[in-house]
Design a protein around this motif. Structure first.
Motif, PDB file in Angstrom:
ATOM      1  N   LEU A   1       0.829  -1.199   0.000  1.00 55.46           N
ATOM      2  CA  LEU A   1       0.000   0.000   0.000  1.00 55.46           C
ATOM      3  C   LEU A   1       0.868   1.255   0.000  1.00 55.46           C
ATOM      4  CD1 LEU A   1      -2.807   1.326   0.280  1.00 55.46           C
ATOM      5  CD2 LEU A   1      -2.551   1.103   2.771  1.00 55.46           C
ATOM      6  N   PHE A   2       1.884   1.255   0.851  1.00 60.10           N
ATOM      7  CA  PHE A   2       2.740   2.437   0.928  1.00 60.10           C
ATOM      8  C   PHE A   2       3.781   2.466  -0.188  1.00 60.10           C
ATOM      9  CE2 PHE A   2       0.815   2.507   5.107  1.00 60.10           C
ATOM     10  CZ  PHE A   2       0.531   3.858   5.249  1.00 60.10           C
ATOM     11  N   SER A   3       4.089   1.306  -0.768  1.00 62.24           N
ATOM     12  CA  SER A   3       4.929   1.314  -1.973  1.00 62.24           C
ATOM     13  C   SER A   3       4.206   2.021  -3.111  1.00 62.24           C
ATOM     14  CB  SER A   3       5.276  -0.117  -2.391  1.00 62.24           C
ATOM     15  OG  SER A   3       6.134  -0.742  -1.452  1.00 62.24           O
ATOM     16  N   SER A   4       2.901   1.772  -3.219  1.00 58.52           N
ATOM     17  CA  SER A   4       2.132   2.430  -4.281  1.00 58.52           C
ATOM     18  C   SER A   4       2.109   3.934  -4.064  1.00 58.52           C
ATOM     19  CB  SER A   4       0.705   1.866  -4.328  1.00 58.52           C
ATOM     20  OG  SER A   4      -0.065   2.274  -3.223  1.00 58.52           O
ATOM     21  N   MET A   5       1.945   4.380  -2.826  1.00 59.05           N
ATOM     22  CA  MET A   5       1.976   5.812  -2.538  1.00 59.05           C
ATOM     23  C   MET A   5       3.332   6.401  -2.895  1.00 59.05           C
ATOM     24  SD  MET A   5       1.532   7.816   1.092  1.00 59.05           S
ATOM     25  CE  MET A   5      -0.230   7.565   1.258  1.00 59.05           C
ATOM     26  N   ARG A   6       4.387   5.706  -2.527  1.00 64.93           N
ATOM     27  CA  ARG A   6       5.753   6.162  -2.853  1.00 64.93           C
ATOM     28  C   ARG A   6       5.931   6.376  -4.342  1.00 64.93           C
ATOM     29  NH1 ARG A   6       9.085   1.216  -2.495  1.00 64.93           N
ATOM     30  NH2 ARG A   6       8.161   0.985  -4.576  1.00 64.93           N
ATOM     31  N   ASP A   7       5.521   5.400  -5.139  1.00 63.69           N
ATOM     32  CA  ASP A   7       5.751   5.479  -6.586  1.00 63.69           C
ATOM     33  C   ASP A   7       4.870   6.524  -7.256  1.00 63.69           C
ATOM     34  OD1 ASP A   7       7.642   3.470  -6.360  1.00 63.69           O
ATOM     35  OD2 ASP A   7       6.212   1.873  -6.771  1.00 63.69           O
ATOM     36  N   ILE A   8       3.632   6.644  -6.813  1.00 65.24           N
ATOM     37  CA  ILE A   8       2.727   7.646  -7.394  1.00 65.24           C
ATOM     38  C   ILE A   8       3.224   9.052  -7.105  1.00 65.24           C
ATOM     39  CG2 ILE A   8       0.403   8.631  -7.179  1.00 65.24           C
ATOM     40  CD1 ILE A   8      -0.585   5.718  -6.779  1.00 65.24           C
ATOM     41  N   VAL A   9       3.631   9.303  -5.869  1.00 64.66           N
ATOM     42  CA  VAL A   9       4.140  10.626  -5.497  1.00 64.66           C
ATOM     43  C   VAL A   9       5.430  10.938  -6.251  1.00 64.66           C
ATOM     44  CG1 VAL A   9       5.169  11.946  -3.604  1.00 64.66           C
ATOM     45  CG2 VAL A   9       3.036  10.699  -3.238  1.00 64.66           C
ATOM     46  N   TYR A  10       6.344   9.973  -6.310  1.00 60.59           N
ATOM     47  CA  TYR A  10       7.641  10.245  -6.932  1.00 60.59           C
ATOM     48  C   TYR A  10       7.507  10.427  -8.441  1.00 60.59           C
ATOM     49  CZ  TYR A  10      12.651  10.049  -7.799  1.00 60.59           C
ATOM     50  OH  TYR A  10      13.932  10.364  -8.175  1.00 60.59           O
ATOM     51  N   SER A  11       6.663   9.634  -9.091  1.00 56.02           N
ATOM     52  CA  SER A  11       6.460   9.785 -10.533  1.00 56.02           C
ATOM     53  C   SER A  11       5.971  11.182 -10.864  1.00 56.02           C
ATOM     54  CB  SER A  11       5.440   8.759 -11.037  1.00 56.02           C
ATOM     55  OG  SER A  11       5.925   7.448 -10.906  1.00 56.02           O
ATOM     56  N   GLU A  12       5.021  11.671 -10.071  1.00 55.21           N
ATOM     57  CA  GLU A  12       4.485  13.004 -10.299  1.00 55.21           C
ATOM     58  C   GLU A  12       5.544  14.074 -10.026  1.00 55.21           C
ATOM     59  OE1 GLU A  12       2.101  16.375 -10.853  1.00 55.21           O
ATOM     60  OE2 GLU A  12       2.001  14.312 -11.580  1.00 55.21           O
TER      61      GLU A  12
END
Length: 450
Positions: free
Chosen positions: A97-108
């Motif tokens: 769950l928090f890996s997905s948050m990490r990747d979404i935030v960093y991609s943006e």
């Protein structure tokens, strides 16, 4: 379930701007994307591969993002109950769950800062590198040992058991596994390798899952994945596979597997990659031999004999597959050492921009794809890859399914020399029930037009 969870393993802290982006609904906001990925992760084990159906099954699922002085907290409401045990979220679900948050935030953040030139091939590769590095997947002190396994999420029990056998044989040789992180052929090799690593007392097992927002809802991460990375789109995901993987095994599959094979063959046929060792094996149980034979003939009829020489077909012999990969790792190591190339990221692999630029499978774009034998082989491979990418979207992605419902099936135009082998292959996929999970009726999302 209603629950409150804090990060573990990644992204312990967010800036105020990042939190506001995640909270924002609508244009330029990230909430809808994060909600979609989070729901998929919490819904691991679903018996549906229809992203639209899954999203509609939990209309009241919401995430409240709380910024605290000592970190962040997520308050979940109406979350899938199978992600919890006695009221506590399962550890693997919490990590992903928090890996997905990490990747979404960093991609943006990377996109907004324009640190990488996304209009050039080298810039796109640099972008993929930064996404993977931020996820912490690079191991600088390890020899080549990451085996990518591709294959269908909708496979028979016999084929699934065979993927476990291959994973077990790989694991006994200390090899790690990377897949698209979903069920079927993406889960089996990891499950087999888990037992083999335990037998060998291999305590640093790596089960890397690479996915993207459009596919994660339909193919939720399986719980064996211990490193999850969500790339922004299918092209970044495919490049990540070939940059971090040292060899690839392809099991029986459907449109998505054909897309992956065409992508890789198009790259390996590039003259700049002729000398580059990249072990590629197509394998399955005896019952899958006709599937591989038809795929082999399709490659011959479209891309030619040279493309067929880029892979080996090994039927019903998991030990031979593992030995081939283990030998291939030595060849990769020697080649990378000779070129002073990194073991953890394949910088020397040349990828043309037509394989990197995102393709949006709209009805207009699908209809305008050029498919004829007069094209250069790598360009034909790129467009054939886009055909199958569109079919995957129409089969399982929410946006694709809605587009088909509104506008009817995609119309794919080609000359007769391409259409006949393409039609034969797609009909075989449908007949063998490789387009949907067993028990689901398949209605084609495409029409072939000469």
């Amino acid at each position: 379930m209603n629950a409150s969870v804090t990060p573990k393993g990644s992204l312990e802290i967010l800036s105020q701007i990042e939190v506001e982006k995640l909270k924002k609904v609508g244009e330029n906001g990230l909430y809808a994307l994060f909600r979609q990925c989070a729901l998929a992760i919490l819904n691991t084990g679903s018996d549906s591969d229809n992203a639209k159906t899954i999203m509609e099954a939990y209309p009241d699922f919401e995430i409240e993002i709380i910024q605290q002085d000592r970190g962040i907290r997520l308050n979940l409401s109406q979350a899938p109950a199978n992600a919890f045990v006695d009221g506590e979220m399962i550890a693997s679900s919490r990590e992903m769950l928090f890996s997905s948050m990490r990747d979404i935030v960093y991609s943006e953040t990377e996109r907004r800062r324009n640190r990488s030139d996304l209009s050039s091939g080298t810039g796109l590769t640099d972008y993929v590198f930064h996404l993977l590095r931020n996820a912490g997947i690079f191991r600088t002190g390890e020899d080549p040992n990451m085996i990518v396994c591709w294959g269908g999420h909708s496979i028979s029990d016999e084929e699934y058991e065979y993927t476990k056998e291959v994973g077990h044989s790989l694991g006994l040789r200390g090899l790690d596994i990377c897949t698209g992180c979903g069920p079927g052929a993406m889960k089996g090799p990891m499950k087999g390798a888990t037992i083999a690593h335990a037998k060998q007392r291999h305590d640093r097992s790596r089960f890397l899952g690479l996915t993207e927002p459009g596919i994660i809802t339909a193919e939720a991460p399986n719980p064996i994945v211990n490193e999850l990375v969500i790339l922004p789109d299918i092209e970044k995901r495919l490049e990540a596979f070939v940059r971090v993987g040292h060899g690839i095994i392809i099991f029986p599959g459907g449109a998505g597997t054909a897309e992956e094979l065409l992508y890789l063959l198009g790259i390996l046929l590039d003259p700049d990659n002729i000398e580059l060792p990249f072990p590629l094996v197509l394998t399955g149980p005896k019952s899958a031999e006709p599937y591989f034979q038809q795929l082999h003939e399709f490659i011959n009829d479209t891309l030619g004999f040279e493309a067929q020489q880029k892979y080996k077909i090994i039927i019903d012999d998991s030990e031979q597959v593992a030995r081939t990969m283990a030998q291939g790792m030595q060849e990769v190591k020697e080649y990378r050492r000779r070129l002073n190339d990194a073991y953890y990221f394949n910088w020397s692999l040349k990828i043309q921009e037509e394989f990197q630029n995102p393709f949006e499978p709209t009805h207009e774009n699908m209809a305008s794809l050029a498919l004829n034998t007069g094209m250069e082989t790598h360009q034909l491979a790129a467009n054939l890859r886009r055909v199958f990418s569109g079919i995957v979207a129409g089969n399982v992605k929410e946006t694709g399914i809605r587009a088909i419902e509104e506008n009817g099936p995609y119309r794919i135009h080609s000359d007769k020399s391409i259409m006949k082998p393409l039609d034969n292959l797609l009909k075989a996929f449908v007949k063998q029930r490789r387009m949907k999970l067993p028990g689901s009726e398949y209605i084609p999302c495409y029409q072939l037009v000469e």
